[in-house]
Design an enzyme around this catalytic site. Structure first.
Site, PDB file in Angstrom:
ATOM      1  N   PRO A 290       7.244   5.487  -8.771  1.00 16.79           N
ATOM      2  CA  PRO A 290       8.223   5.105  -7.740  1.00 16.79           C
ATOM      3  C   PRO A 290       7.798   5.347  -6.290  1.00 16.79           C
ATOM      4  CG  PRO A 290       8.836   7.188  -8.718  1.00 16.79           C
ATOM      5  CD  PRO A 290       7.618   6.711  -9.462  1.00 16.79           C
ATOM      6  N   CYS A 291       6.847   4.561  -5.811  1.00 18.83           N
ATOM      7  CA  CYS A 291       6.431   4.671  -4.417  1.00 18.83           C
ATOM      8  C   CYS A 291       7.552   4.253  -3.464  1.00 18.83           C
ATOM      9  CB  CYS A 291       5.149   3.893  -4.164  1.00 18.83           C
ATOM     10  SG  CYS A 291       5.197   2.182  -4.668  1.00 18.83           S
ATOM     11  N   HIS A 292       8.556   3.546  -3.980  1.00 18.14           N
ATOM     12  CA  HIS A 292       9.687   3.153  -3.135  1.00 18.14           C
ATOM     13  C   HIS A 292      10.523   4.366  -2.703  1.00 18.14           C
ATOM     14  CE1 HIS A 292      11.374   3.164  -7.254  1.00 18.14           C
ATOM     15  NE2 HIS A 292      12.505   3.515  -6.661  1.00 18.14           N
TER      16      HIS A 292
END
Length: 176
Positions: free
Chosen positions: A135-137
């Site tokens: 989850p780089c978001h």
């Protein structure tokens, strides 16, 4: 053989690829250039690509549907991540960020005991090939602004809002 497929989501189609070892690509279809991603994945895994499904892609489709309906907060899919040691460390930190929470790039660099590496952390996050599952978001600017997401900032905002809606979690930048 690496299998490839398209997965429909509320945010648009995503391209996924998986070897017999696990998921090696999940990107929004109009984000990166798919042919470049496929070539890179094929070279990294030293396997040819073919359109179709395997067990990992079938499981990913099911888990993505659950995620987008708010019923899944963690993914239980084997991943094939190939990067530099630094990239791998950054991606490991990303996977530790809880569903519904966010941290800053600075906090991520601090958690790597490398507070000067903010730009390098952002670059490593940007080279993540497995969106949403890694989850780089969930990484935002130190001032709380939405910055840097290969799927676009509208999608980043949607994903953060979606997770907060189903987790009830507010911004928490002191996770590490």
């Amino acid at each position: 053989m690496i299998k490839t497929t398209t997965i429909g989501t509320p945010l648009g189609d995503m391209i996924a690829a998986a070897s017999s070892a696990g998921i090696c690509l999940l990107e929004f279809a109009e984000g990166r250039v798919a042919s470049d991603d496929f070539k890179e994945i094929s070279e990294l895994c030293d396997e040819p690509l073919k359109r179709g499904l395997n067990w990992h892609l079938w499981k990913l489709r099911r888990q993505m549907k659950q995620y987008f309906s708010g019923k899944r907060k963690d993914f239980s899919i084997p991943l094939v991540t190939k990067g530099t040691d630094f990239q791998e460390e950054c991606w490991h930190i990303l996977r530790k960020i809880p569903y519904g929470a966010t941290i800053s790039y600075q906090k991520q660099a601090d958690s790597l005991n490398n507070p000067e590496a903010v730009r390098a952390v952002a670059q490593a996050n940007g080279s993540n090939r497995i969106a949403i599952v890694i989850p780089c978001h969930r990484v935002i600017g130190s001032d709380g602004s939405l910055v840097g997401y290969s799927g676009g900032l509208k999608r980043k905002k949607w994903l953060i809002d979606h997770e907060r809606k189903y987790s009830g979690q507010a911004i928490d930048q002191d996770l590490f």
